[in-house]
Motif scaffolding. Structure first.
Motif, PDB file in Angstrom:
ATOM      1  N   ARG A 156       0.835  -1.213   0.000  1.00 19.54           N
ATOM      2  CA  ARG A 156       0.000   0.000   0.000  1.00 19.54           C
ATOM      3  C   ARG A 156       0.866   1.259   0.000  1.00 19.54           C
ATOM      4  O   ARG A 156       0.590   2.206  -0.738  1.00 19.54           O
ATOM      5  CB  ARG A 156      -0.941  -0.001   1.189  1.00 19.54           C
ATOM      6  N   GLU A 157       1.906   1.282   0.798  1.00 24.28           N
ATOM      7  CA  GLU A 157       2.778   2.461   0.851  1.00 24.28           C
ATOM      8  C   GLU A 157       3.490   2.682  -0.485  1.00 24.28           C
ATOM      9  O   GLU A 157       3.603   3.818  -0.945  1.00 24.28           O
ATOM     10  CB  GLU A 157       3.819   2.300   1.966  1.00 24.28           C
ATOM     11  N   LEU A 158       3.935   1.598  -1.106  1.00 22.67           N
ATOM     12  CA  LEU A 158       4.605   1.712  -2.393  1.00 22.67           C
ATOM     13  C   LEU A 158       3.631   2.225  -3.452  1.00 22.67           C
ATOM     14  O   LEU A 158       3.972   3.110  -4.245  1.00 22.67           O
ATOM     15  CB  LEU A 158       5.201   0.368  -2.826  1.00 22.67           C
ATOM     16  N   ALA A 159       2.420   1.696  -3.439  1.00 21.90           N
ATOM     17  CA  ALA A 159       1.403   2.164  -4.392  1.00 21.90           C
ATOM     18  C   ALA A 159       1.116   3.645  -4.176  1.00 21.90           C
ATOM     19  O   ALA A 159       0.990   4.407  -5.142  1.00 21.90           O
ATOM     20  CB  ALA A 159       0.130   1.337  -4.251  1.00 21.90           C
ATOM     21  N   ASP A 160       1.020   4.066  -2.921  1.00 21.80           N
ATOM     22  CA  ASP A 160       0.785   5.487  -2.622  1.00 21.80           C
ATOM     23  C   ASP A 160       1.927   6.354  -3.141  1.00 21.80           C
ATOM     24  O   ASP A 160       1.692   7.419  -3.722  1.00 21.80           O
ATOM     25  CB  ASP A 160       0.612   5.711  -1.114  1.00 21.80           C
ATOM     26  N   GLU A 161       3.153   5.913  -2.928  1.00 25.20           N
ATOM     27  CA  GLU A 161       4.327   6.661  -3.416  1.00 25.20           C
ATOM     28  C   GLU A 161       4.264   6.820  -4.937  1.00 25.20           C
ATOM     29  O   GLU A 161       4.499   7.903  -5.477  1.00 25.20           O
ATOM     30  CB  GLU A 161       5.622   5.928  -3.037  1.00 25.20           C
ATOM     31  N   ILE A 162       3.934   5.736  -5.632  1.00 28.06           N
ATOM     32  CA  ILE A 162       3.885   5.765  -7.096  1.00 28.06           C
ATOM     33  C   ILE A 162       2.766   6.679  -7.575  1.00 28.06           C
ATOM     34  O   ILE A 162       2.973   7.527  -8.452  1.00 28.06           O
ATOM     35  CB  ILE A 162       3.738   4.330  -7.659  1.00 28.06           C
ATOM     36  N   VAL A 163       1.572   6.530  -6.993  1.00 26.74           N
ATOM     37  CA  VAL A 163       0.418   7.339  -7.421  1.00 26.74           C
ATOM     38  C   VAL A 163       0.670   8.819  -7.157  1.00 26.74           C
ATOM     39  O   VAL A 163       0.378   9.669  -8.012  1.00 26.74           O
ATOM     40  CB  VAL A 163      -0.872   6.843  -6.729  1.00 26.74           C
ATOM     41  N   ILE A 164       1.208   9.159  -6.006  1.00 24.98           N
ATOM     42  CA  ILE A 164       1.487  10.563  -5.682  1.00 24.98           C
ATOM     43  C   ILE A 164       2.501  11.144  -6.666  1.00 24.98           C
ATOM     44  O   ILE A 164       2.333  12.259  -7.169  1.00 24.98           O
ATOM     45  CB  ILE A 164       1.983  10.699  -4.220  1.00 24.98           C
ATOM     46  N   ALA A 165       3.551  10.381  -6.955  1.00 24.70           N
ATOM     47  CA  ALA A 165       4.584  10.871  -7.873  1.00 24.70           C
ATOM     48  C   ALA A 165       4.031  11.039  -9.292  1.00 24.70           C
ATOM     49  O   ALA A 165       4.343  12.016  -9.980  1.00 24.70           O
ATOM     50  CB  ALA A 165       5.779   9.913  -7.877  1.00 24.70           C
ATOM     51  N   ILE A 166       3.186  10.114  -9.736  1.00 29.00           N
ATOM     52  CA  ILE A 166       2.579  10.229 -11.070  1.00 29.00           C
ATOM     53  C   ILE A 166       1.664  11.442 -11.133  1.00 29.00           C
ATOM     54  O   ILE A 166       1.695  12.209 -12.107  1.00 29.00           O
ATOM     55  CB  ILE A 166       1.829   8.935 -11.450  1.00 29.00           C
ATOM     56  N   ALA A 167       0.845  11.642 -10.114  1.00 29.94           N
ATOM     57  CA  ALA A 167      -0.075  12.786 -10.098  1.00 29.94           C
ATOM     58  C   ALA A 167       0.694  14.109 -10.120  1.00 29.94           C
ATOM     59  O   ALA A 167       0.329  15.034 -10.861  1.00 29.94           O
ATOM     60  CB  ALA A 167      -0.980  12.714  -8.874  1.00 29.94           C
ATOM     61  N   GLU A 168       1.757  14.188  -9.343  1.00 32.45           N
ATOM     62  CA  GLU A 168       2.564  15.414  -9.317  1.00 32.45           C
ATOM     63  C   GLU A 168       3.251  15.654 -10.658  1.00 32.45           C
ATOM     64  O   GLU A 168       3.313  16.774 -11.151  1.00 32.45           O
ATOM     65  CB  GLU A 168       3.595  15.336  -8.190  1.00 32.45           C
ATOM     66  N   SER A 169       3.753  14.587 -11.265  1.00 34.81           N
ATOM     67  CA  SER A 169       4.405  14.718 -12.572  1.00 34.81           C
ATOM     68  C   SER A 169       3.397  15.124 -13.642  1.00 34.81           C
ATOM     69  O   SER A 169       3.705  15.947 -14.513  1.00 34.81           O
ATOM     70  CB  SER A 169       5.072  13.394 -12.964  1.00 34.81           C
ATOM     71  N   ALA A 170       2.188  14.577 -13.586  1.00 36.91           N
ATOM     72  CA  ALA A 170       1.151  14.935 -14.560  1.00 36.91           C
ATOM     73  C   ALA A 170       0.774  16.410 -14.410  1.00 36.91           C
ATOM     74  O   ALA A 170       0.588  17.113 -15.414  1.00 36.91           O
ATOM     75  CB  ALA A 170      -0.068  14.043 -14.384  1.00 36.91           C
ATOM     76  N   ARG A 171       0.658  16.900 -13.181  1.00 40.16           N
ATOM     77  CA  ARG A 171       0.364  18.330 -12.952  1.00 40.16           C
ATOM     78  C   ARG A 171       1.478  19.204 -13.518  1.00 40.16           C
ATOM     79  O   ARG A 171       1.222  20.222 -14.153  1.00 40.16           O
ATOM     80  CB  ARG A 171       0.183  18.614 -11.460  1.00 40.16           C
ATOM     81  N   ASP A 172       2.723  18.792 -13.299  1.00 37.41           N
ATOM     82  CA  ASP A 172       3.856  19.559 -13.813  1.00 37.41           C
ATOM     83  C   ASP A 172       3.872  19.552 -15.343  1.00 37.41           C
ATOM     84  O   ASP A 172       4.118  20.579 -15.976  1.00 37.41           O
ATOM     85  CB  ASP A 172       5.163  18.999 -13.261  1.00 37.41           C
TER      86      ASP A 172
END
Length: 112
Positions: free
Chosen positions: A52-68
């Motif tokens: 779960r923590e790894l999935a959260d890390e990946i999803v957060i990083a993808i969302a931030e990269s998509a916003r950028d």
């Protein structure tokens, strides 16, 4: 017109965002359309987090990269230097030129 569209596509295709996760151990690469192109996991990342923590890390990083990437896209597409010149401005310059050299302005039509 086709050249301008091709230029815009090239600018959009060149946009890539790589924003790290909160821990800095996960870095996705996302294009301007929000598609993930690559994913970097630092050595030991999978051992450090549970699923779960790894999935959260990946999803957060993808969302931030998509916003950028979206932000970069908006900046690139709305840059005043990339906009075509107004037709009225082109016509004023043409009319102000010497009458002997007056040829209709070329607006990028093929074969002219």
């Amino acid at each position: 017109m086709r050249n301008r569209i091709a230029d815009m596509r090239e600018r959009a295709d060149a946009i890539v965002a790589r924003r790290p996760s909160p821990s800095g151990l996960v870095i996705p690469e996302v294009d301007a359309m929000g598609r993930m192109r690559d994913l970097y996991l630092a050595p030991g990342t999978c051992a450090r987090f549970d699923n779960r923590e790894l999935a959260d890390e990946i999803v957060i990083a993808i969302a931030e990269s998509a916003r950028d990437a979206r932000r970069q896209y908006e900046i690139a597409m709305n840059n005043p230097d990339n906009l075509p010149r107004p037709l009225a401005e082109i016509m004023r310059e043409w009319q102000a030129g010497p009458a002997s050299d007056r040829q209709p302005p070329n607006f990028g039509k093929a074969g002219e």
